[in-house]
Design a protein around this motif. Structure first.
Motif, PDB file in Angstrom:
ATOM      1  N   SER A   1       0.820  -1.057   0.017  1.00 48.83           N
ATOM      2  CA  SER A   1       0.148   0.004   0.003  1.00 48.83           C
ATOM      3  C   SER A   1       0.933   1.313   0.117  1.00 48.83           C
ATOM      4  N   LEU A   2       2.008   1.296   0.680  1.00 41.99           N
ATOM      5  CA  LEU A   2       2.978   2.329   0.524  1.00 41.99           C
ATOM      6  C   LEU A   2       4.023   2.308  -0.320  1.00 41.99           C
ATOM      7  N   GLU A   3       4.122   1.210  -0.976  1.00 36.92           N
ATOM      8  CA  GLU A   3       5.170   1.021  -2.460  1.00 36.92           C
ATOM      9  C   GLU A   3       6.415   1.150  -1.792  1.00 36.92           C
ATOM     10  N   PHE A   4       6.542   0.055  -0.903  1.00 36.57           N
ATOM     11  CA  PHE A   4       8.056  -0.163  -0.495  1.00 36.57           C
ATOM     12  C   PHE A   4       8.260  -1.604  -0.891  1.00 36.57           C
ATOM     13  N   ASP A   5       9.379  -1.912  -1.236  1.00 37.59           N
ATOM     14  CA  ASP A   5      10.162  -3.239  -1.498  1.00 37.59           C
ATOM     15  C   ASP A   5      10.685  -3.977  -0.098  1.00 37.59           C
ATOM     16  N   GLY A   6      10.960  -3.221   0.816  1.00 35.19           N
ATOM     17  CA  GLY A   6      11.408  -3.722   2.076  1.00 35.19           C
ATOM     18  C   GLY A   6      11.040  -2.956   3.374  1.00 35.19           C
TER      19      GLY A   6
ATOM     20  N   LEU B   1      21.297  -3.795   3.583  1.00 36.09           N
ATOM     21  CA  LEU B   1      20.218  -3.429   3.428  1.00 36.09           C
ATOM     22  C   LEU B   1      19.962  -2.898   1.731  1.00 36.09           C
ATOM     23  N   LYS B   2      21.298  -2.150   1.557  1.00 36.66           N
ATOM     24  CA  LYS B   2      21.191  -1.804   0.047  1.00 36.66           C
ATOM     25  C   LYS B   2      21.323  -2.882  -0.915  1.00 36.66           C
TER      26      LYS B   2
ATOM     27  N   PRO C   1      17.791  -3.798  -3.755  1.00 36.76           N
ATOM     28  CA  PRO C   1      18.519  -2.970  -4.577  1.00 36.76           C
ATOM     29  C   PRO C   1      17.802  -1.674  -5.196  1.00 36.76           C
ATOM     30  N   SER C   2      16.396  -1.769  -5.167  1.00 30.32           N
ATOM     31  CA  SER C   2      15.499  -0.652  -5.549  1.00 30.32           C
ATOM     32  C   SER C   2      15.630   0.582  -4.643  1.00 30.32           C
ATOM     33  N   GLY C   3      16.250   0.453  -3.417  1.00 30.62           N
ATOM     34  CA  GLY C   3      16.180   1.368  -2.466  1.00 30.62           C
ATOM     35  C   GLY C   3      15.111   1.914  -1.728  1.00 30.62           C
ATOM     36  N   ARG C   4      13.712   1.228  -2.264  1.00 24.71           N
ATOM     37  CA  ARG C   4      12.547   1.594  -1.725  1.00 24.71           C
ATOM     38  C   ARG C   4      12.359   0.809  -0.385  1.00 24.71           C
TER      39      ARG C   4
ATOM     40  N   TYR D   1      12.586   3.446  12.567  1.00 21.92           N
ATOM     41  CA  TYR D   1      13.178   4.434  13.358  1.00 21.92           C
ATOM     42  C   TYR D   1      13.743   5.171  12.330  1.00 21.92           C
ATOM     43  N   THR D   2      14.469   6.417  12.595  1.00 19.50           N
ATOM     44  CA  THR D   2      14.996   7.311  11.989  1.00 19.50           C
ATOM     45  C   THR D   2      16.242   6.903  11.156  1.00 19.50           C
ATOM     46  N   HIS D   3      16.141   6.835   9.779  1.00 16.29           N
ATOM     47  CA  HIS D   3      17.559   6.073   9.037  1.00 16.29           C
ATOM     48  C   HIS D   3      17.789   6.950   7.812  1.00 16.29           C
ATOM     49  N   ASP D   4      18.925   7.135   7.323  1.00 12.16           N
ATOM     50  CA  ASP D   4      19.213   7.842   6.249  1.00 12.16           C
ATOM     51  C   ASP D   4      18.767   7.195   4.870  1.00 12.16           C
ATOM     52  N   LEU D   5      18.434   5.746   4.839  1.00 12.46           N
ATOM     53  CA  LEU D   5      18.169   4.995   3.820  1.00 12.46           C
ATOM     54  C   LEU D   5      16.755   5.166   3.430  1.00 12.46           C
ATOM     55  N   GLY D   6      15.821   5.587   4.395  1.00 12.92           N
ATOM     56  CA  GLY D   6      14.449   5.569   4.208  1.00 12.92           C
ATOM     57  C   GLY D   6      13.604   6.169   5.139  1.00 12.92           C
ATOM     58  N   PRO D   7      12.301   6.300   4.928  1.00 10.71           N
ATOM     59  CA  PRO D   7      11.132   7.079   5.760  1.00 10.71           C
ATOM     60  C   PRO D   7      11.255   6.070   7.188  1.00 10.71           C
TER      61      PRO D   7
END
Length: 368
Positions: free
Chosen positions: A20-25, A102-103, A107-110, A115-121
């Motif tokens: 629903s939020l369009e994340f891959d991980g 995690l990257k 690999p899509s980065g989504r 918690y607060t993280h530089d790689l995603g919301p």
């Protein structure tokens, strides 16, 4: 329900949210979320917000990302591999291992986090909602936690004598909890004058003379329950008993109004009405009245602006207070009412009637 069956239910919830939020991980590393998704596991060595191992969920795989220190226990005692989590463990000094891993796994980065993280919301608010309605296995575990916590607290309270200190009182609860492989996330004790002065009275070396309040939040398998009890070494006055009964009436009325589908603030409105009708309107403003409980001491502290509705199989612990008294037990909301998760076992009981129905609550224990 097996642990794997419970996990499948939770993975379905996470993956539906991801879609629903369009994340891959989604990567969960908070202590409460790890305990929830691992079906009762522990990723920490000291209680707080964050743990030392995170769980990554993609649409078709699950992983655990940690370091070489935690990896053996995560594999052997938390049995993450048996649950289907492939473990990636980096050197303890490699501070970039988690992000690189995690990257590579998403690999899509989504990717989103709890918690607060530089790689995603940070979507912790959405993850928390997934935890609120307990599974069948979680309900069974929470019932056990309720019994063990109640016995630990009530038996410790019964053992206290005048001249014991507040610290000695909670130490006895802590010992009883550790004997059952449990822990406290908060324990409070207040005696005599301190009981009248402080809503959140941490235990001190103060010696107990005539009466004390004891309570707190206790946890096992990540699930938390909460309760408070009172002991008097002098006769309970009519005034105190009347106030305590009113306090319990307010609390039980909140429980009765904790109904599936109702807004969170409905029980709060019912409580405020009773405070006002009995001339204690100012007391309503002196302390929050609690809210949902499960993998945290309170998932939310309910106020009149909190959005959302009460769910089936959701834990609650309301804690209305009047200066000098508080009523507090944990309940589980069911489709056709609620059940007590904590209830008086060793302590004396009294009856509280709400809407023509009688409920059994703990009474003040008198010892003199």
């Amino acid at each position: 329900m097996t642990r794997k069956e419970e996990l499948r239910i939770k993975l379905d919830r996470v993956r539906t949210l991801m879609s629903s939020l369009e994340f891959d991980g989604v990567f969960l590393k908070r202590q409460d979320d790890f305990s929830w998704l691992s079906c009762g596991g522990q990723n920490y060595i000291g209680w707080g917000d964050m743990g030392l191992c995170g769980l990554l969920v993609t649409q078709d795989k699950t992983y655990a990302v940690t370091n070489v220190i935690e990896e053996p226990r995560m594999r052997e005692e938390e049995q993450l591999e048996e649950l289907g989590f492939k473990i990636h463990a980096g050197a303890w000094q490699d501070t970039g291992f988690e992000a690189r891993t995690l990257k590579s796994l998403v690999p899509s980065g989504r990717i989103a986090f709890d918690y607060t993280h530089d790689l995603g919301p940070n979507i912790e608010g959405e993850i928390k909602k997934l935890r609120l309605s307990l599974t069948k296995s979680e309900i069974e575990r929470m019932r056990k936690v309720g019994i063990m916590a109640t016995l630990a607290l009530e038996e410790a309270a019964v053992s206290v004598r005048p001249g014991d200190t507040e610290i000695e009182a909670i130490k006895r609860i802590a010992n009883a909890l550790y004997d059952q492989d449990m822990m406290s996330t908060s324990l409070m004790c207040a005696a005599d004058d301190r009981l009248m002065k402080y809503r959140h009275a941490i235990a001190t070396p103060t010696k107990i003379k005539e009466r004390f309040q004891i309570g707190g939040n206790m946890r096992k398998w990540g699930l938390t329950v909460c309760l408070t009890r009172y002991v008097n070494f002098v006769p309970v006055t009519d005034e105190l008993r009347k106030q305590y009964r009113l306090n319990q009436l307010i609390d039980t009325t909140m429980m009765v109004n904790t109904v599936v589908g109702r807004a969170y603030h409905e029980p709060l409105k019912a409580a405020q009405k009773l405070y006002d009708e009995h001339g204690y309107g100012d007391e309503f403003l002196k302390h929050h009245l609690g809210g949902p409980i499960g993998y945290a001491n309170r998932d939310y502290r309910v106020d009149f602006n909190l959005p959302g509705t009460i769910q089936e199989n959701q834990g609650f612990c309301w804690n209305p207070s009047i200066t000098g008294t508080k009523s507090e037990d944990t309940i589980l909301v069911r489709k056709d009412g609620f059940e007590f998760i904590t209830r008086p076992i060793v302590f004396p009981k009294n009856e509280v009637v709400v809407d023509g129905k009688t409920f059994i609550r703990s009474d003040i224990l008198e010892k003199f």
